[in-house]
Design a protein around this motif. Structure first.
Motif, PDB file in Angstrom:
ATOM      1  N   GLY A   1     -20.995  84.093 -13.064  1.00  0.00           N
ATOM      2  CA  GLY A   1     -20.210  83.083 -12.352  1.00  0.00           C
ATOM      3  C   GLY A   1     -20.861  82.662 -11.047  1.00  0.00           C
ATOM      4  N   GLY A   2     -21.586  83.582 -10.427  1.00  0.00           N
ATOM      5  CA  GLY A   2     -22.270  83.290  -9.169  1.00  0.00           C
ATOM      6  C   GLY A   2     -21.379  83.411  -7.950  1.00  0.00           C
ATOM      7  N   GLY A   3     -20.189  84.008  -8.132  1.00  0.00           N
ATOM      8  CA  GLY A   3     -19.267  84.186  -7.010  1.00  0.00           C
ATOM      9  C   GLY A   3     -19.853  85.039  -5.894  1.00  0.00           C
ATOM     10  N   PHE A   4     -20.762  85.948  -6.272  1.00  0.00           N
ATOM     11  CA  PHE A   4     -21.349  86.830  -5.258  1.00  0.00           C
ATOM     12  C   PHE A   4     -22.269  86.081  -4.300  1.00  0.00           C
ATOM     13  N   ILE A   5     -22.675  84.862  -4.681  1.00  0.00           N
ATOM     14  CA  ILE A   5     -23.451  84.019  -3.763  1.00  0.00           C
ATOM     15  C   ILE A   5     -22.527  82.954  -3.161  1.00  0.00           C
ATOM     16  N   ARG A   6     -21.695  82.341  -4.028  1.00  0.00           N
ATOM     17  CA  ARG A   6     -20.870  81.216  -3.579  1.00  0.00           C
ATOM     18  C   ARG A   6     -19.839  81.645  -2.544  1.00  0.00           C
TER      19      ARG A   6
ATOM     20  N   GLY B   1     -10.057  80.160  -4.025  1.00  0.00           N
ATOM     21  CA  GLY B   1      -9.551  79.131  -4.945  1.00  0.00           C
ATOM     22  C   GLY B   1     -10.640  78.158  -5.363  1.00  0.00           C
ATOM     23  N   THR B   2     -11.465  77.711  -4.384  1.00  0.00           N
ATOM     24  CA  THR B   2     -12.536  76.746  -4.679  1.00  0.00           C
ATOM     25  C   THR B   2     -13.610  77.399  -5.549  1.00  0.00           C
ATOM     26  N   ASP B   3     -13.859  78.677  -5.317  1.00  0.00           N
ATOM     27  CA  ASP B   3     -14.848  79.418  -6.123  1.00  0.00           C
ATOM     28  C   ASP B   3     -14.420  79.434  -7.594  1.00  0.00           C
ATOM     29  N   LEU B   4     -13.145  79.695  -7.835  1.00  0.00           N
ATOM     30  CA  LEU B   4     -12.630  79.724  -9.217  1.00  0.00           C
ATOM     31  C   LEU B   4     -12.747  78.348  -9.872  1.00  0.00           C
ATOM     32  N   PHE B   5     -12.392  77.316  -9.104  1.00  0.00           N
ATOM     33  CA  PHE B   5     -12.486  75.932  -9.582  1.00  0.00           C
ATOM     34  C   PHE B   5     -13.930  75.608  -9.969  1.00  0.00           C
TER      35      PHE B   5
END
Lengths: 312, 63
Positions: free
Chosen positions: A210-215, A232-236
């Motif tokens: 997902g790349g959440g660890f960077i985003r 919320g924006t990360d999930l979107f």
């Protein structure tokens, strides 16, 4: 190998769903997507080629992030303007990442010490091992720091000092500048937003994460988003990057629909179970455990690579 | 098991290394529609349950 060539026995469906449940539960329990464990484990445990594991995991991730975004929408935690701007960079990144994987898929075999191994297996195993080591050590270090701080052994400043790179990015003023009222940001260069999108999209397209660890850190520290808006924006954003990723991988024949369904069933149930237990356990020790789990993932990936090199 | 067999057959032509490969539109459509539809159903179902029982989301939404 493409999804059409890969014969996945339908009898494996319950095992794959169970596997999805375990990964989903761990992801929900530790508060992360779990994508970076899913792909290497699908390869190491079930022998699913990396390109099919990446494409199918992106399908699973599309479903999970859609469900999470629907839940988050009622809290108004999503900065839609920021999300939509980032999509352009994300789509470009996904395309580049997916095409690199495509090149590796068609690269055939390479010789390592006189032994032949698939170029894709070799490169992806090393990239995943590096990624897992990076994430594992970051989680272990952060959790140990938190444990020391809460036990009063170490006194830290109220706010951790930003790194020179972050400070430089914050003062980057290249036209066009955009304002993001929902995140309370007056002006930020569009190129920074596109750059963050591209980097995370690249990881999604090539590695199926997902790349959440960077985003997440980028949204909070570089852009200055409030944490709830960043979540919320990360999930979107994951919903779009995974959705675009599954589409481009489908055109390349990398998505196995039965695998997607099995993983979706498992992770949907597992994530809810894991999240409910997090509220009971919680804390830095949980993140410490997940960091250690990443190192176990490295060992599994390396064993699989060793076996494909010496016992093929 | 019928749906599994149908999904299996739908992806059977996804042999990208075969000459002249072109993904079937139904296969591509299902690759996107299946997870999105399931995500919408799960998300709305959970949202309904949360509303009915007054459950608040935890940190990070438990995705």
């Amino acid at each position: 190998m493409s999804a059409g060539e890969f014969l996945l026995g339908l009898g494996n469906f319950p095992y794959l769903a169970l596997f999805g449940l375990v990964i989903g539960a761990m992801g929900g329990f530790f508060g992360v997507g779990g994508g970076f464990l899913m792909v290497p484990m699908l390869n190491a445990v079930f022998g699913i080629p990396y390109n099919i594991a990446v494409g199918s995991d992106l399908g699973q991730m599309t479903g999970m992030s859609t469900a999470a975004t629907v839940r988050h929408m009622r809290f108004g935690n999503i900065d839609f303007k920021l999300g939509m701007l980032m999509i352009a960079g994300t789509a470009a990144g996904v395309e580049v990442g997916a095409n690199i994987l495509e090149v590796l898929k068609h690269a055939g075999t390479i010789s390592i010490g006189g032994r032949n191994v698939e170029a894709m297996t070799f490169v992806m195993s090393l990239v995943y091992a590096a990624l897992l080591i990076f994430l594992g050590q970051a989680m272990v270090r952060e959790s140990l720091r938190t444990i020391q701080r809460t036990s009063g052994r170490v006194k830290l400043a109220a706010e951790a000092p930003a790194s020179p790179v972050v400070l430089k990015l914050r003062t980057f003023r290249l036209w066009p500048m955009v304002s993001l009222p929902a995140s309370g940001i007056e002006a930020i260069s569009l190129w920074i937003i596109l750059g963050i999108g591209f980097a995370t999209g690249f990881l999604s397209g090539m590695l199926g994460v997902g790349g959440g660890f960077i985003r997440m850190p980028a949204l909070v520290y570089v852009l200055g988003c409030p944490t709830v808006v960043a979540v919320g924006t990360d999930l979107f954003e994951i919903m779009f990057s995974a959705g675009y990723g599954v589409m481009t991988h489908a055109f390349k024949g990398n998505v196995h629909l039965v695998l997607v369904l099995a993983l979706l069933v498992g992770t949907t149930i597992g994530a809810q179970l894991g999240a409910s237990y997090t509220r009971k356990a919680g804390g830095p020790w949980v993140r410490f455990g997940f960091g250690c789990l990443a190192f176990i993932g490295v060992i599994a990936v390396m064993i699989k690579l060793y076996l494909s090199l010496f016992h093929a | 098991m019928e749906i599994l067999s149908w999904l299996q057959n739908l992806g059977a032509d996804a042999n990208a290394v075969a000459p002249g490969f072109q993904a079937r539109s139904m296969y591509v459509f299902m690759c996107i529609a299946l997870p999105v539809a399931m995500g919408l159903v799960v998300g709305m179902g959970l949202r309904l349950i949360e509303r009915m029982f007054g459950i608040e989301l935890g940190r990070g939404g438990g995705h």
